[in-house]
Structures are given as C-alpha cells and as structure tokens.
Design a protein around this motif. Structure first.
Motif, PDB file in Angstrom:
ATOM      1  N   GLU A 430      38.318  42.832  23.688  1.00 21.15           N
ATOM      2  CA  GLU A 430      38.737  43.434  24.955  1.00 21.15           C
ATOM      3  C   GLU A 430      38.487  42.477  26.122  1.00 21.15           C
ATOM      4  N   SER A 431      37.557  41.562  25.955  1.00 25.08           N
ATOM      5  CA  SER A 431      37.288  40.583  27.012  1.00 25.08           C
ATOM      6  C   SER A 431      38.503  39.681  27.271  1.00 25.08           C
ATOM      7  N   CYS A 432      39.359  39.518  26.258  1.00 24.21           N
ATOM      8  CA  CYS A 432      40.572  38.721  26.449  1.00 24.21           C
ATOM      9  C   CYS A 432      41.446  39.338  27.537  1.00 24.21           C
ATOM     10  N   PHE A 433      41.475  40.674  27.577  1.00 26.89           N
ATOM     11  CA  PHE A 433      42.292  41.373  28.570  1.00 26.89           C
ATOM     12  C   PHE A 433      41.659  41.287  29.957  1.00 26.89           C
ATOM     13  N   THR A 434      40.346  41.487  30.022  1.00 26.89           N
ATOM     14  CA  THR A 434      39.682  41.443  31.329  1.00 26.89           C
ATOM     15  C   THR A 434      39.741  40.025  31.927  1.00 26.89           C
ATOM     16  N   GLU A 435      39.603  39.011  31.068  1.00 24.54           N
ATOM     17  CA  GLU A 435      39.692  37.630  31.554  1.00 24.54           C
ATOM     18  C   GLU A 435      41.100  37.307  32.033  1.00 24.54           C
ATOM     19  N   ALA A 436      42.096  37.830  31.326  1.00 25.70           N
ATOM     20  CA  ALA A 436      43.494  37.558  31.695  1.00 25.70           C
ATOM     21  C   ALA A 436      43.833  38.187  33.038  1.00 25.70           C
ATOM     22  N   VAL A 437      43.434  39.440  33.241  1.00 29.71           N
ATOM     23  CA  VAL A 437      43.758  40.105  34.506  1.00 29.71           C
ATOM     24  C   VAL A 437      42.921  39.516  35.646  1.00 29.71           C
ATOM     25  N   SER A 438      41.728  39.036  35.353  1.00 30.21           N
ATOM     26  CA  SER A 438      40.913  38.355  36.373  1.00 30.21           C
ATOM     27  C   SER A 438      41.574  37.051  36.804  1.00 30.21           C
ATOM     28  N   SER A 439      42.142  36.336  35.846  1.00 27.99           N
ATOM     29  CA  SER A 439      42.850  35.094  36.148  1.00 27.99           C
ATOM     30  C   SER A 439      44.051  35.365  37.038  1.00 27.99           C
ATOM     31  N   LEU A 440      44.780  36.441  36.731  1.00 32.61           N
ATOM     32  CA  LEU A 440      45.936  36.809  37.540  1.00 32.61           C
ATOM     33  C   LEU A 440      45.503  37.245  38.943  1.00 32.61           C
ATOM     34  N   SER A 441      44.424  38.000  39.021  1.00 35.61           N
ATOM     35  CA  SER A 441      43.909  38.445  40.320  1.00 35.61           C
ATOM     36  C   SER A 441      43.488  37.256  41.184  1.00 35.61           C
ATOM     37  N   ALA A 442      42.867  36.267  40.564  1.00 40.12           N
ATOM     38  CA  ALA A 442      42.448  35.070  41.300  1.00 40.12           C
ATOM     39  C   ALA A 442      43.656  34.309  41.839  1.00 40.12           C
ATOM     40  N   LEU A 443      44.723  34.269  41.047  1.00 41.88           N
ATOM     41  CA  LEU A 443      45.955  33.606  41.486  1.00 41.88           C
ATOM     42  C   LEU A 443      46.558  34.337  42.680  1.00 41.88           C
ATOM     43  N   ILE A 444      46.612  35.660  42.584  1.00 44.14           N
ATOM     44  CA  ILE A 444      47.141  36.467  43.700  1.00 44.14           C
ATOM     45  C   ILE A 444      46.306  36.247  44.957  1.00 44.14           C
ATOM     46  N   GLN A 445      44.986  36.164  44.785  1.00 44.51           N
ATOM     47  CA  GLN A 445      44.102  35.960  45.929  1.00 44.51           C
ATOM     48  C   GLN A 445      44.353  34.608  46.607  1.00 44.51           C
ATOM     49  N   GLU A 446      44.676  33.588  45.817  1.00 47.55           N
ATOM     50  CA  GLU A 446      44.988  32.282  46.401  1.00 47.55           C
ATOM     51  C   GLU A 446      46.234  32.365  47.267  1.00 47.55           C
ATOM     52  N   TYR A 447      47.221  33.111  46.809  1.00 45.77           N
ATOM     53  CA  TYR A 447      48.429  33.300  47.622  1.00 45.77           C
ATOM     54  C   TYR A 447      48.110  34.136  48.868  1.00 45.77           C
ATOM     55  N   ASN A 448      47.224  35.115  48.727  1.00 44.03           N
ATOM     56  CA  ASN A 448      46.811  35.911  49.903  1.00 44.03           C
ATOM     57  C   ASN A 448      46.180  35.029  50.972  1.00 44.03           C
ATOM     58  N   GLN A 449      45.340  34.112  50.555  1.00 46.10           N
ATOM     59  CA  GLN A 449      44.668  33.226  51.503  1.00 46.10           C
ATOM     60  C   GLN A 449      45.674  32.340  52.234  1.00 46.10           C
ATOM     61  N   LEU A 450      46.709  31.910  51.501  1.00 46.50           N
ATOM     62  CA  LEU A 450      47.744  31.108  52.149  1.00 46.50           C
ATOM     63  C   LEU A 450      48.547  31.957  53.132  1.00 46.50           C
ATOM     64  N   ASP A 451      48.896  33.176  52.708  1.00 41.12           N
ATOM     65  CA  ASP A 451      49.668  34.060  53.589  1.00 41.12           C
ATOM     66  C   ASP A 451      48.902  34.370  54.876  1.00 41.12           C
ATOM     67  N   ALA A 452      47.592  34.368  54.801  1.00 34.12           N
ATOM     68  CA  ALA A 452      46.774  34.656  55.990  1.00 34.12           C
ATOM     69  C   ALA A 452      46.907  33.577  57.057  1.00 34.12           C
ATOM     70  N   THR A 453      47.425  32.404  56.655  1.00 36.23           N
ATOM     71  CA  THR A 453      47.577  31.306  57.620  1.00 36.23           C
ATOM     72  C   THR A 453      48.951  31.323  58.281  1.00 36.23           C
ATOM     73  N   LYS A 454      49.800  32.297  57.906  1.00 37.55           N
ATOM     74  CA  LYS A 454      51.118  32.373  58.527  1.00 37.55           C
ATOM     75  C   LYS A 454      50.992  32.586  60.032  1.00 37.55           C
ATOM     76  N   ASN A 455      51.953  32.038  60.741  1.00 35.02           N
ATOM     77  CA  ASN A 455      52.033  32.178  62.200  1.00 35.02           C
ATOM     78  C   ASN A 455      50.905  31.472  62.952  1.00 35.02           C
ATOM     79  N   MET A 456      50.108  30.695  62.213  1.00 36.43           N
ATOM     80  CA  MET A 456      49.086  29.906  62.906  1.00 36.43           C
ATOM     81  C   MET A 456      49.755  28.716  63.572  1.00 36.43           C
ATOM     82  N   PRO A 457      49.307  28.333  64.748  1.00 38.28           N
ATOM     83  CA  PRO A 457      49.937  27.199  65.444  1.00 38.28           C
ATOM     84  C   PRO A 457      49.766  25.901  64.667  1.00 38.28           C
ATOM     85  N   VAL A 458      50.814  25.107  64.692  1.00 33.03           N
ATOM     86  CA  VAL A 458      50.771  23.808  64.017  1.00 33.03           C
ATOM     87  C   VAL A 458      50.131  22.809  64.960  1.00 33.03           C
ATOM     88  N   GLN A 459      49.056  22.214  64.504  1.00 29.68           N
ATOM     89  CA  GLN A 459      48.345  21.261  65.347  1.00 29.68           C
ATOM     90  C   GLN A 459      49.000  19.890  65.258  1.00 29.68           C
TER      91      GLN A 459
END
Length: 468
Positions: A430-459
């Motif tokens: 069952e750990s195979c499933f929890t590790e897989a969904v954790s990996s996917l969640s981490a990927l989604i979180q990386e995209y969330n962090q990038l989306d949080a920088t939208k509309n920031m002024p370009v220096q």
C-alpha cells in the motif's frame, strides 16, 4: 545526423507508432519522388537505405522496438501493409495481457521480460551512429502501457544514461472505461517524474474534442472550414494502410503528426534546425518540471495552399489558443517557463521574430526568463500543407490535469476500491500508492509556487558593463 529509437508499448503505443511510421514514409516518398517526366518508379531512401516502389515497401526497417503483452495489435501490424517495415526480431509480445493493472505490467512483466527488452534496445542502439534519444509512446490508463512503459524508463536511465528519454503519454479522460485508470496513471506518474527527461502529456478528451470540431465543420460545409483533402493531420487516405478505419484512428493520427513535426529537424534540412537535446536544455529549467504542453496547427485549414501572410500569422495565434492544445488547457491564462516553436515549410526567420514580438504582450512568462523562446525552421512542410507549427510550452496550465487525476485517484483510494488486485502482485504494498500520490502532490505544489509569482513585476536586472 542524430538518431532516435522509437519504443512502442501497449495497444495505444503501438497503434500511434504504426500511424507515425506510415505518415513518415509518406512524407519521405513525397520529398523523394521522381519528376513526372521520368519513367522510373519513385524511390525512398531513408536511414539504412530502402525504397518504396509502386507504393510497396521493398527494403526499409524502422528503428523501433514493439512491446505489448497481448498479441492482437502487433499481429495486426505484422499482417498489414507495414509488416516489412518492422524487424520481427525487435518485437516482444505475450498472450495474457496486463489486465489493466499497472502492477502486473511493471512488476510481473517488467521482471519477466527485462533481459529480452534490454537486448533489443541494445541492438537498436548499435545500429545508430549518433543515438540521441529514445522515444517512448504509451498510454497511462491501461496496464501494459502504464506499467511496462514506465518500467522501461528506469532501465533506459541505467543502461543509456547519456541518451535523452522523451515520453509521449496519453492520459485517460474522466469517462474512461477502465475503472482502475486513476491508479495506473498516478503510479505511472511517479516513474515519469523520476526517470523521464521530457514528457508530452496528451489528453484523450482533448483529442476527441478536436476531432468532433473538425467533423462538425466538415459536415456544415461552411466556406473556409473545409479540411485540406491531402492533409495528414486527421486523415489516413492514400496511406500504405488499407485496413478499415477504427474509432481512434483520427485521434492517433494527430499524435503521430506531433511526432512527425518533433522529429522533422532530424529527418530534413532546414535553416534553423533544432536537436531534441536542445528542447530539454532550453525548456526544462527544473528537473521535475519536464511536462511540455503541445499544440499543433493547422489542424484544419482552407483547401487552397497559397496562404497569404495574414494566415501565416493566424497559424501562430492558433498555436496559443486553447482549441489547438492537445491537453485541455489554456496556456494564455497561465504562466510560461519557456516555449519552443517548431515551424515547417516556407517560413522566414523574420516571420518567426515578428510573430513572437506580436504575441509577447499577451503571454506571461516567469520574471527570470522573459526571453524564454526556442525556435526551429525545417524547410520541408507536411504533405498537403504549405507550412505547419508545433508549439511546445512548459506552462503551469498542465497543473489542472494533474489535480483532476489526483482527485479521481483519491475517490477510489479512500474506499480502497480495487486495491486488492494490485496488492496481490508480489512486491506491491500500500505504500506504493501513498508514495505515488505524494509524488504527484509535490509536483502540483511546485506548479502552485510558480503560479504564485504571476503578475509580479519584472525587475530590470543590471547589465554587465565591459571596460574597453
């Protein structure tokens, strides 16, 4: 010249791969055809040398490995007009199939066929003077494509660490008839995250929507909405294959055309060709964020071939519209990390630059990569068109697809539905499933962090001043 090996895995992978080779042969036959005044039959010379004479393949072998744990699709290929293209020593099949179970494809058949697959991959690699890339074509929803298809990635990483691994992954729609497809897809995603260099995610629903729109326009008969009769984008008419059409043929053709455009620089000359390693180098700034959203244009065009400049500009605009994406996504509303434009046909570098400058204001790039464009020009257009464009975007618009996949996974997993089918396979826990969904969640979180920088002024970064 750089070379690639195509690895077709599972029913979907082999059907798309078969379309790709069919259309590639037609392209090269069209380019190498003898003028009408000649009495000699047309000859096609590709790779190790081969010919097409009177529409029949005489001697030409695809640099491909065909793998499926059911015999049906591969046997159909071997009995069809393309049978002489594939080396029968480069095929691996079983009888039982993976039963729509990632664990069976990955754990059972992976271990069982590892040595055979590796031997055939090495044999294909030995025939290359400059092997640059392995192309894996597979689906995410079934058992063989998702399980054995991703098992290959780790094997390729271990045995050929310097060779790029490009993966074309077909994601199931929400109405997929394989109830365990969310499990298979999320388990496969973990392997794609860890072992692929570039992934081109393609959504079955998006392909279906595109085909439906094309059919609607053809049937409406409206002026300006006629599909080009010789287009290879959705039609296989005139192809070497003469079998009856199947429901997924048009959808497979679109994916095959994506691969045609992606490999055009390696197959034809151009003023600004792009190697596949340049795609990974320029479009993947962080290792895990290697999912590239693809769009192809023209998908449907007018019947005439004399396209005036404004229609050329329209092609560039279409590439960034949500209607032309091969994933249900709207890149204009999301954040670009980088973008590649692969153009074929009689298009000038000035046309490329003009359109990039025209489109820039409507596209939002990350602040640290405002000039994140990569371009290529191949002089040979697809058959039936004057020019075409494949756009590859590293864009956060891919995130909703992953979020929806995770949601479908959790609906099953919370009930532990169908879990026993996987856990009875040796090595699965069952750990195979929890590790897989954790990996996917981490990927989604990386995209969330990038989306949080939208509309920031370009220096405006200070430029380096050089003392003279």
């Amino acid at each position: 010249m750089t070379q690639s090996v195509v690895v077709q895995v599972g029913q979907c992978g082999n059907q798309i791969g078969c379309c790709f080779w069919d259309l590639a042969l037609r392209e090269h036959a069209a380019v190498n055809q003898v003028p009408a005044r000649s009495r000699e039959p047309p000859r096609l010379v590709v790779g190790d040398g081969g010919s097409i004479s009177k529409g029949k393949i005489c001697s030409l072998k695809a640099r491909a490995v065909l793998i499926d744990m059911e015999e049906g699709v591969v046997n159909e290929i071997l009995q069809g007009p393309l049978r002489d293209v594939f080396d029968t020593k480069q095929l691996i099949t079983d009888i039982s199939g993976s039963g729509n179970n990632w664990a069976v494809g990955h754990r059972v058949f992976g271990s069982l066929y590892q040595d055979q697959i590796l031997e055939k991959l090495r044999k294909s690699a030995e025939h290359c003077d400059c092997l640059q890339c392995f192309f894996i074509i597979h689906s995410m929803g079934g058992g063989t494509g998702s399980g054995l298809g991703t098992f290959l990635l780790k094997m390729l990483e271990d045995e050929f660490p310097e060779v790029y691994r490009f993966v074309t992954s077909i994601y199931p729609s929400g109405e997929d008839d394989v109830i365990t497809s969310p499990y298979n897809s999320v388990l496969a995603m973990k392997e794609l995250n860890e072992h692929a260099d570039c992934v081109l995610p393609i959504d079955n629903q998006s392909l279906f929507d595109i085909i439906s729109k094309i059919d609607l326009m053809v049937n409406s008969g409206k002026l300006g909405t006629t599909v080009k009769p010789k287009s290879l984008v959705t039609s296989s008419s005139g192809a070497l294959k003469t079998r009856p059409k199947k429901p997924f043929d048009a959808m497979n053709n679109i994916v095959a055309n994506l691969l045609l455009n992606l490999t055009s620089s390696a197959r034809f000359e151009g003023s600004l060709n792009m190697d596949l390693n340049e795609i990974s180098m320029n479009l993947v700034p962080f290792p895990q964020l290697h999912y590239l959203v693809s769009s192809l244009t023209p998908l449907y065009t007018l019947t005439d071939v004399n396209i005036p400049p404004r229609r050329l500009d329209q092609m560039f605009s279409d590439a960034f519209s949500k209607d032309h994406q091969l994933l249900r996504a709207d890149p204009k509303r999301s954040l670009y990390l980088a973008c590649a434009l692969m153009v074929r046909g009689n298009v000038q570098i000035s046309d490329l630059r003009r359109n990039i400058e025209r489109l820039k204001p409507s596209l939002q790039f990350v602040s640290w990569n405002q000039e994140g464009w990569k371009t290529s020009l191949c002089s040979i257009p697809p058959v039936g068109h004057s020019h075409s464009l494949l756009a590859l975007a590293n864009n956060t618009c891919v995130k909703p697809t992953f979020m929806e996949l995770k949601e479908r996974f959790m609906r099953l997993y919370k009930k532990k539905a169908h879990l026993h089918h996987y856990l009875q396979v040796e090595g699965m826990e069952e750990s195979c499933f929890t590790e897989a969904v954790s990996s996917l969640s981490a990927l989604i979180q990386e995209y969330n962090q990038l989306d949080a920088t939208k509309n920031m002024p370009v220096q405006d970064l200070p430029r380096l001043s050089v003392a003279m």
